[in-house]
Design a protein around this motif. Structure first.
Motif, short mmCIF file in Angstrom:
data_model
loop_
_atom_site.label_atom_id
_atom_site.label_comp_id
_atom_site.label_asym_id
_atom_site.label_seq_id
_atom_site.Cartn_x
_atom_site.Cartn_y
_atom_site.Cartn_z
N CYS B 59 48.96 40.28 35.31
CA CYS B 59 49.89 40.88 34.33
C CYS B 59 51.28 40.26 34.31
N VAL B 185 37.57 48.52 36.79
CA VAL B 185 38.02 47.15 36.58
C VAL B 185 37.64 46.32 37.80
N VAL B 226 34.39 42.78 28.66
CA VAL B 226 35.58 42.08 29.12
C VAL B 226 36.77 42.94 28.72
N GLY B 228 40.92 44.56 29.26
CA GLY B 228 42.27 44.13 28.97
C GLY B 228 42.89 43.22 30.02
N PHE B 229 42.26 43.09 31.20
CA PHE B 229 42.75 42.16 32.21
C PHE B 229 42.03 40.81 32.14
#
Lengths: 266, 266, 266
Positions: B59, B185, B226, B228-229
């Protein structure tokens, strides 16, 4: 120096997971200068005035001189309880007159004004948004205490709640905060006694081990240290001391200057 | 460009429902220029260094060049573990030397300084407020790495924790975050294999359905996408996948390039 | 007037205890002017569009004219549901076209633009970060609605969800929020009827006591008042009304203009 900009520090029992803080911030946006809003703490246990009052007293010095405080733990909202603005140097503290402002009131240079009856909050239940924030915005915009309300004497106001009661050979002391790690923060200042033989007793369990930091304890072991508030905390290493001791914020703890075992050994 | 102003990004395990972040922010107000403080994430599971290290790596690029990071997951606070400032271009990363700064340390242009012994934190238990924040304020005010401490080599520091272990025909991979919706995740990057026949195995349960978004699943159905990271997530449509699979952040998951059923069908 | 600076107000179901808000803020830092980001509320119950839509309608007026809203409760993310920018005077509201923007759409001066297909969000699951925030940054930097997408008619968009259904002698009304104190907020506006004999019925329990503030009730007693949203709330004094009534956000409540007992007494 930008450390000299105007700031508003918020301490409430509104909860960060709720939307009362957000509304209050909207009202603060009405200030005519740029202000930085700092969420100091919003998860005071509901209605726990003494925890808020104590946390203000232990943490206010971390903020620069122009940091103004809005302090809202207010179970009496909508009743005839008074509300106050306390001016200390360049900053003001605003909140209900229920003890939450006890630290500010106890300072020598405190100027105290009652929030006058010409302020008519739109709601009877949300004075954070409808009274305290507008009063602060008015103060920031006009710097005129006469607009707030009449000056009153400190002696007319609710003082700091009692968090420590002295006893022979010790004291009763309040748990003033329990943090997310389960550390049990007390109002007991670290003072000049023989700590090696001192004990805290919580729910009949005596804690006598004195350490410098968490890692000085075995994993799961309970001990005491001087924590980040400069007071005695009961902690465990990678475990939740408060759950292990079944205690909560607001409980009384017994402090013995010499623990029983130590006495026996004298 | 105001996107060029100084910013401080915070990632900690202090919890947003606690008051450690608020105190740290008070200290940051001591910077001599205006800074914007951004709460990136404060609910890292307590002591989970690898989750924090991974989230930073995934991020950090969302923030403008002058975004400085204070990174605190620090079970060894108060012990002789070292603390670091890592400079990358215009920004610095500050935190304990326990792997949390692994991403910054792995960058080619990393300049690393140990926080020197002339820094004397006031507490043994709260270095976020008493060491890392003051060090950042000092850096912002003086821009002098010599004030921080001695330059050291990257090789002397704790690297990024291992989050993926390659196996024949697959890998073991860590769960690096579980979000409020229950999405699981993982650290598994989406790469060029035949995903149609790949599987993830969590607690003996094999997940083989590959979708683009939540609504491609029936309500309550579990699948993979897949997220958001940019890595593989196990999700359910309007249901809490992590609860359904009884897994938590830090658990290992098995990744099979070809699921058993697919193999049988070969 | 700094109350005139650009602000971004966030309302989402991301949760403050998660890290989606932090990533979105990173993207917002790309604006070319200084903006103040205000976390209005992030703990909308997951997927509860109507609660978010209603809270916007009741609270938007607390924010100054240049306060732009990013509104994300988006169970349809990644599906062909449309996304909108609604311009009202100097501010814009951005979010999915699922009713969450109903209040803005209902205003006379609303200019509505669909977010065009030239926007290609990097993920299929996180449009807050990858679509809505970039669209707002683009708007702030260029002030060009043509860059956003085609103008459309309000009638083509999802309106405000229905939160009150009129009935003979009363209405069904939604619970739109339950706060941390357990206060049960409804969408029922306080209007000119004889409230003295009105009742709310929740799960078969009739509430008939009308008070001005919490302290007008005995500790633990349940009653009704006009709360901080200007609507009827069911509350208890220092107790959790929602738990006592086993109700939750999104439930329907029956409103009787005259309670049965009152009728009997006629």
């Amino acid at each position: 120096m930008k450390s000299d900009m105007e700031r508003v520090v918020l301490i409430t029992d509104f909860g960060v997971n709720d939307l009362y803080v957000g509304q209050l911030k909207g009202v603060l946006c009405g200030a005519s200068m740029e202000i930085q809003i700092i969420d100091f703490f919003h998860d005071i246990p509901p209605f726990n005035i003494e925890s808020a009052a104590w946390l203000i007293s232990r943490c206010q010095h971390y903020f620069p001189p122009k940091s103004h405080w809005i302090c809202v733990v207010d179970p009496g909202v909508g009743t005839p309880r008074e509300a106050l603005l306390v001016k200390l140097g360049e900053r003001v503290f605003i909140g209900p007159d229920n003890g939450i402002l006890g630290w500010a009131l106890s300072q020598e240079d405190a100027q105290v004004h009652r929030i006058g009856t010409h302020w008519k909050p739109a709601s009877a239940t949300f004075h954070g948004r409808d009274l305290f924030a507008p009063v602060l915005v008015d103060w920031l915009n006009y710097r005129d205490l006469n607009r707030i309300g009449p000056a009153i004497q400190v002696a007319q106001c609710q003082p700091m709640p009692a968090l420590l009661i002295k006893k022979p050979h010790g004291a009763q002391v309040k748990i003033t905060h329990i943090d997310r790690f389960g550390n049990v923060v007390t109002a007991l200042k670290y003072i000049d006694i023989c700590w090696a033989s001192a004990a805290l007793v919580v729910n009949g369990i005596s804690i006598t081990k004195w350490v410098k930091t968490f890692a000085d304890l075995r994993v799961g072991e309970v001990g005491m240290l001087v924590g980040g508030f400069g007071t005695v905390e009961i902690v465990a290493n990678k475990a939740h001391a408060a759950s292990m001791l079944s205690c909560k914020c607001g409980d009384w703890v017994d402090f013995l200057e010499k623990s029983v075992d130590a006495k026996n050994g004298d």
